[in-house]
Scaffold this motif. Sequence first.
Motif, PDB file in Angstrom:
ATOM      1  N   TYR A  26       0.858  -1.190   0.000  1.00  0.00           N
ATOM      2  CA  TYR A  26       0.000   0.000   0.000  1.00  0.00           C
ATOM      3  C   TYR A  26       0.892   1.238   0.000  1.00  0.00           C
ATOM      4  O   TYR A  26       1.952   1.246   0.629  1.00  0.00           O
ATOM      5  CB  TYR A  26      -0.876   0.040   1.258  1.00  0.00           C
ATOM      6  N   PRO A  40      -2.747 -14.356  11.844  1.00  0.00           N
ATOM      7  CA  PRO A  40      -2.944 -13.352  12.876  1.00  0.00           C
ATOM      8  C   PRO A  40      -3.443 -12.029  12.298  1.00  0.00           C
ATOM      9  O   PRO A  40      -3.306 -11.775  11.097  1.00  0.00           O
ATOM     10  CB  PRO A  40      -1.555 -13.191  13.497  1.00  0.00           C
ATOM     11  N   SER A  41      -3.990 -11.217  13.168  1.00  0.00           N
ATOM     12  CA  SER A  41      -4.483  -9.911  12.782  1.00  0.00           C
ATOM     13  C   SER A  41      -3.358  -9.111  12.110  1.00  0.00           C
ATOM     14  O   SER A  41      -2.221  -9.128  12.565  1.00  0.00           O
ATOM     15  CB  SER A  41      -4.973  -9.207  14.055  1.00  0.00           C
ATOM     16  N   GLY A  42      -3.674  -8.464  11.010  1.00  0.00           N
ATOM     17  CA  GLY A  42      -2.693  -7.635  10.321  1.00  0.00           C
ATOM     18  C   GLY A  42      -1.810  -8.379   9.334  1.00  0.00           C
ATOM     19  O   GLY A  42      -0.920  -7.780   8.725  1.00  0.00           O
ATOM     20  N   CYS A  43      -2.075  -9.678   9.130  1.00  0.00           N
ATOM     21  CA  CYS A  43      -1.191 -10.451   8.241  1.00  0.00           C
ATOM     22  C   CYS A  43      -1.579 -10.313   6.773  1.00  0.00           C
ATOM     23  O   CYS A  43      -0.916 -10.863   5.902  1.00  0.00           O
ATOM     24  CB  CYS A  43      -1.145 -11.919   8.643  1.00  0.00           C
ATOM     25  N   GLY A  44      -2.657  -9.603   6.500  1.00  0.00           N
ATOM     26  CA  GLY A  44      -3.001  -9.354   5.102  1.00  0.00           C
ATOM     27  C   GLY A  44      -4.166 -10.173   4.571  1.00  0.00           C
ATOM     28  O   GLY A  44      -4.375 -10.242   3.360  1.00  0.00           O
ATOM     29  N   LYS A  45      -4.954 -10.769   5.474  1.00  0.00           N
ATOM     30  CA  LYS A  45      -6.089 -11.598   5.035  1.00  0.00           C
ATOM     31  C   LYS A  45      -7.107 -10.764   4.259  1.00  0.00           C
ATOM     32  O   LYS A  45      -7.564 -11.157   3.190  1.00  0.00           O
ATOM     33  CB  LYS A  45      -6.772 -12.259   6.254  1.00  0.00           C
ATOM     34  N   SER A  46      -7.473  -9.621   4.833  1.00  0.00           N
ATOM     35  CA  SER A  46      -8.477  -8.791   4.154  1.00  0.00           C
ATOM     36  C   SER A  46      -7.930  -8.239   2.854  1.00  0.00           C
ATOM     37  O   SER A  46      -8.675  -8.053   1.889  1.00  0.00           O
ATOM     38  CB  SER A  46      -8.918  -7.630   5.062  1.00  0.00           C
ATOM     39  N   THR A  47      -6.640  -7.989   2.822  1.00  0.00           N
ATOM     40  CA  THR A  47      -6.020  -7.517   1.581  1.00  0.00           C
ATOM     41  C   THR A  47      -6.202  -8.560   0.485  1.00  0.00           C
ATOM     42  O   THR A  47      -6.622  -8.242  -0.629  1.00  0.00           O
ATOM     43  CB  THR A  47      -4.521  -7.234   1.822  1.00  0.00           C
ATOM     44  N   VAL A  88       3.463   0.384   2.794  1.00  0.00           N
ATOM     45  CA  VAL A  88       3.153  -0.671   3.764  1.00  0.00           C
ATOM     46  C   VAL A  88       3.067  -1.992   2.993  1.00  0.00           C
ATOM     47  O   VAL A  88       2.220  -2.149   2.111  1.00  0.00           O
ATOM     48  CB  VAL A  88       1.808  -0.414   4.483  1.00  0.00           C
ATOM     49  N   ALA A 117       1.868  -5.466   2.713  1.00  0.00           N
ATOM     50  CA  ALA A 117       0.763  -6.186   3.365  1.00  0.00           C
ATOM     51  C   ALA A 117       0.873  -7.696   3.166  1.00  0.00           C
ATOM     52  O   ALA A 117       0.704  -8.471   4.111  1.00  0.00           O
ATOM     53  CB  ALA A 117      -0.573  -5.688   2.840  1.00  0.00           C
ATOM     54  N   ARG A 121      -9.809  -8.716  -0.574  1.00  0.00           N
ATOM     55  CA  ARG A 121     -10.213  -7.594  -1.437  1.00  0.00           C
ATOM     56  C   ARG A 121      -9.619  -7.713  -2.835  1.00  0.00           C
ATOM     57  O   ARG A 121     -10.235  -7.297  -3.816  1.00  0.00           O
ATOM     58  CB  ARG A 121      -9.826  -6.258  -0.797  1.00  0.00           C
ATOM     59  N   SER A 132       0.912   4.625   1.476  1.00  0.00           N
ATOM     60  CA  SER A 132       0.184   5.472   2.420  1.00  0.00           C
ATOM     61  C   SER A 132       0.996   6.744   2.651  1.00  0.00           C
ATOM     62  O   SER A 132       2.150   6.841   2.227  1.00  0.00           O
ATOM     63  CB  SER A 132      -0.039   4.736   3.738  1.00  0.00           C
TER      64      SER A 132
HETATM   65  P1  ADP Z   1      -5.855  -8.651   8.268  1.00  0.00           P
HETATM   66  O1  ADP Z   1      -7.149  -8.660   7.537  1.00  0.00           O
HETATM   67  O2  ADP Z   1      -5.126  -9.962   8.236  1.00  0.00           O
HETATM   68  O3  ADP Z   1      -5.987  -8.160   9.683  1.00  0.00           O
HETATM   69  P2  ADP Z   1      -5.181  -6.448   6.459  1.00  0.00           P
HETATM   70  O4  ADP Z   1      -5.176  -6.998   5.100  1.00  0.00           O
HETATM   71  O5  ADP Z   1      -6.358  -5.663   6.890  1.00  0.00           O
HETATM   72  O6  ADP Z   1      -4.867  -7.627   7.512  1.00  0.00           O
HETATM   73  O7  ADP Z   1      -3.893  -5.527   6.634  1.00  0.00           O
HETATM   74  C1  ADP Z   1      -2.580  -5.974   6.331  1.00  0.00           C
HETATM   75  C2  ADP Z   1      -1.611  -4.818   6.500  1.00  0.00           C
HETATM   76  O8  ADP Z   1      -1.862  -3.820   5.511  1.00  0.00           O
HETATM   77  C3  ADP Z   1      -1.692  -4.118   7.844  1.00  0.00           C
HETATM   78  O9  ADP Z   1      -0.398  -3.709   8.201  1.00  0.00           O
HETATM   79  C4  ADP Z   1      -2.566  -2.915   7.543  1.00  0.00           C
HETATM   80  O10 ADP Z   1      -2.286  -1.871   8.419  1.00  0.00           O
HETATM   81  C5  ADP Z   1      -2.155  -2.579   6.129  1.00  0.00           C
HETATM   82  N1  ADP Z   1      -3.231  -1.943   5.356  1.00  0.00           N
HETATM   83  C6  ADP Z   1      -4.452  -2.478   5.082  1.00  0.00           C
HETATM   84  N2  ADP Z   1      -5.184  -1.660   4.313  1.00  0.00           N
HETATM   85  C7  ADP Z   1      -4.396  -0.578   4.084  1.00  0.00           C
HETATM   86  C8  ADP Z   1      -4.558   0.636   3.328  1.00  0.00           C
HETATM   87  N3  ADP Z   1      -5.696   0.892   2.669  1.00  0.00           N
HETATM   88  N4  ADP Z   1      -3.529   1.537   3.324  1.00  0.00           N
HETATM   89  C9  ADP Z   1      -2.390   1.282   3.984  1.00  0.00           C
HETATM   90  N5  ADP Z   1      -2.152   0.161   4.697  1.00  0.00           N
HETATM   91  C10 ADP Z   1      -3.144  -0.752   4.745  1.00  0.00           C
END
Ligand code: ADP
Length: 261
Positions: A26, A54-61, A33, A35, A64, A28
């Motif tokens: 990302y 774990p939380s923050g490992c990029g699952k939602s990324t 960042v 991800a 998406r 930012s």
């Molecule tokens: P998870 O779903 O596993 O908790 P995310 O995919 O939400 O993880 O996030 C993975 C990493 O990417 C985290 O460090 C988060 O802060 C970062 N991140 C997620 N979305 C954005 C964004 N839109 N801009 C910058 N950093 C992002």
Amino acid sequence: MAVDDEAVVGDGREAQIRLAGVGKTYRSESGPVRAVSDVSFDAARGEFVSVVGPSGCGKSTVFRIIAGLETATEGTVEVDGEPVTGPGPDRGMVFQDDALFPWRTVAGNVRYGLEEVGAPEGFSVSERVDYCLDLVGLSEAAQQYPRELSGGMRQRVGIARALAVDPPILLMDEPFASVDARTKSTLHRELLDIWAETGKTVLFVTHDIDEAVYLSDRVVVFSEGPGTVLDAISPPVDRPRDRTSEAFTEAKAEVLSYFDH
Ligand code: ADP
Ligand code: MG
């Protein structure tokens, strides 16, 4: 830990979702960042695959990117052999926060997706809404508004809405993270029934190892961020699974072993 390629690529069935070398950085305001890095796995047609980590490992990324809401910096994502270029009616999405329209009734929320693309063949719009509400056990609540529903009921509406256009794929990002434990296990059983009845390919993202092992044909284990695939574990095949069985506990322990340090 070495990645077990055999396990990661599945059991030889036709891949419906295929990720190869997916990475995301990302941009930012505070700098780049990272991800996820070099994420490769696939899901066969009709398979239930979870991504845990774990939380923050990029699952939602990753969710998406598959959904087409975000683009990968590196690598490719294919659905049915075609590169993903944006969201599409072939991928229904369910999120942690149900994201229902508060001004629409339950039926109105389920109808939403159908207004653009129409009902699947063989259904009128209202028949399709009724069918999907029945599938999630909400026929009685059709005329209620989201604020009148429990968290579990709202998630059921989210599932019904995602299923309305009959997508072959259901993408779910921690859909049960904010419901209580009892409701969660009910929703697990219901989701498996829906999966069995509809034959959807499900990609389910969660940080809850028990949930992943209970639900999935395969559990893809992500490292801590920036996430990459550490392993893919196939829980015991019997369903419904007995959470107290040795095989179940062993599968959970195997996933946990990647984080227990
Ligand atoms: P998870 O779903 O596993 O908790 P995310 O995919 O939400 O993880 O996030 C993975 C990493 O990417 C985290 O460090 C988060 O802060 C970062 N991140 C997620 N979305 C954005 C964004 N839109 N801009 C910058 N950093 C992002
Ligand atoms: Mg997330």
